[in-house]
Design a protein around this motif. Structure first.
Motif, PDB file in Angstrom:
ATOM      1  N   THR A 282     -79.784 -37.941-110.148  1.00  0.00           N
ATOM      2  CA  THR A 282     -80.895 -37.696-111.056  1.00  0.00           C
ATOM      3  C   THR A 282     -81.844 -36.609-110.548  1.00  0.00           C
ATOM      4  O   THR A 282     -82.656 -36.103-111.325  1.00  0.00           O
ATOM      5  N   GLN A 283     -81.748 -36.239-109.300  1.00  0.00           N
ATOM      6  CA  GLN A 283     -82.624 -35.190-108.770  1.00  0.00           C
ATOM      7  C   GLN A 283     -82.306 -33.819-109.359  1.00  0.00           C
ATOM      8  O   GLN A 283     -83.138 -32.917-109.330  1.00  0.00           O
TER       9      GLN A 283
ATOM     10  N   LEU B  65     -94.870 -35.602-114.454  1.00  0.00           N
ATOM     11  CA  LEU B  65     -94.144 -36.800-114.039  1.00  0.00           C
ATOM     12  C   LEU B  65     -95.001 -38.002-114.434  1.00  0.00           C
ATOM     13  O   LEU B  65     -96.137 -38.140-113.977  1.00  0.00           O
TER      14      LEU B  65
ATOM     15  N   CYS C 191     -95.571 -41.830-114.204  1.00  0.00           N
ATOM     16  CA  CYS C 191     -95.197 -43.003-113.425  1.00  0.00           C
ATOM     17  C   CYS C 191     -95.001 -44.194-114.355  1.00  0.00           C
ATOM     18  O   CYS C 191     -95.848 -44.492-115.195  1.00  0.00           O
TER      19      CYS C 191
ATOM     20  N   GLU D 108     -91.233 -35.984-117.687  1.00  0.00           N
ATOM     21  CA  GLU D 108     -90.186 -36.838-117.132  1.00  0.00           C
ATOM     22  C   GLU D 108     -90.802 -38.161-116.706  1.00  0.00           C
ATOM     23  O   GLU D 108     -91.885 -38.183-116.112  1.00  0.00           O
ATOM     24  N   ASP D 109     -90.109 -39.248-117.025  1.00  0.00           N
ATOM     25  CA  ASP D 109     -90.506 -40.557-116.525  1.00  0.00           C
ATOM     26  C   ASP D 109     -89.954 -40.723-115.115  1.00  0.00           C
ATOM     27  O   ASP D 109     -88.818 -40.325-114.846  1.00  0.00           O
ATOM     28  N   VAL D 110     -90.754 -41.295-114.230  1.00  0.00           N
ATOM     29  CA  VAL D 110     -90.298 -41.569-112.868  1.00  0.00           C
ATOM     30  C   VAL D 110     -90.607 -43.025-112.535  1.00  0.00           C
ATOM     31  O   VAL D 110     -91.527 -43.620-113.100  1.00  0.00           O
TER      32      VAL D 110
ATOM     33  N   CYS E 276     -91.735 -44.358-109.658  1.00  0.00           N
ATOM     34  CA  CYS E 276     -92.986 -44.564-108.921  1.00  0.00           C
ATOM     35  C   CYS E 276     -93.413 -43.252-108.279  1.00  0.00           C
ATOM     36  O   CYS E 276     -92.583 -42.525-107.735  1.00  0.00           O
ATOM     37  N   LEU E 277     -94.704 -42.983-108.342  1.00  0.00           N
ATOM     38  CA  LEU E 277     -95.251 -41.789-107.689  1.00  0.00           C
ATOM     39  C   LEU E 277     -95.930 -42.130-106.365  1.00  0.00           C
ATOM     40  O   LEU E 277     -96.370 -41.241-105.656  1.00  0.00           O
TER      41      LEU E 277
END
Length: 175
Positions: A79-80, A92, A94, A131-133, A135-136
């Protein structure tokens, strides 16, 4: 990796633009045909272009003796790696537990409405990508977004939209 993959079908997943392959020649030369270096090569190529252009991956295949299907498989598995260009501002969002319980879904909803895109997309003007991530790592600021490495926390739907409007105003003033 799949040796019998349909390379033409895989190539449809990738965006290709006219990119200067001379920019990545030193990267490919640095690693050469060294086994186990494909992920490093792709990471450095993504640093150069912001994503993995199809022509760059074909170039890597030609210079490193990796099969195109192997390269495409690695690029699509992790996914990176991004298969398409991103906007000037990468947002991004979170979606971790602390952000979720503090309203990250509402923040996501208003940002997507404001920008007229969904997570994983880029605005038509190429200015913003969301983009959904998971955790930040900024849980004390929940809910939080990060834009080009800068965290914006303790957001409300209104303050999140204001961040976007302020960036747009700054861009318009610079033009």
């Amino acid at each position: 990796m799949c040796e019998n993959c349909n390379v033409a079908e895989m190539e449809k997943k990738f965006k290709d633009e006219n990119v200067d392959l001379n920019l990545i020649a030193p990267v490919v030369e640095k690693y050469g045909k060294k086994k186990g270096s494909l992920i490093n090569i792709l990471q450095e190529i993504q640093e150069v272009y912001g994503y993995l252009p199809l022509s760059a991956m074909k170039y890597v295949a030609d210079k490193t003796d990796n099969k195109k299907a192997t390269i495409y498989g690695v690029a699509t598995f992790y996914t990176q790696f991004r298969l398409n260009p991103i906007g000037k501002y990468l947002i991004l969002q979170c979606q971790g537990t602390a952000c979720h319980v503090n309203g990250s879904k509402e923040i996501s909803k208003v940002l997507c409405e404001e920008l007229k895109i969904k997570p994983g997309e880029t605005t038509e003007d190429g200015m913003f990508t969301i983009e959904d991530v998971a955790c930040l790592g900024c849980c004390s600021l929940a809910p939080v977004i990060m834009i080009n490495g800068e965290a914006y926390g303790n957001l409300t739907p209104a303050s999140a939209v204001k961040v976007i409007k302020d960036i747009r105003a700054k861009e318009e003033g610079a033009a």
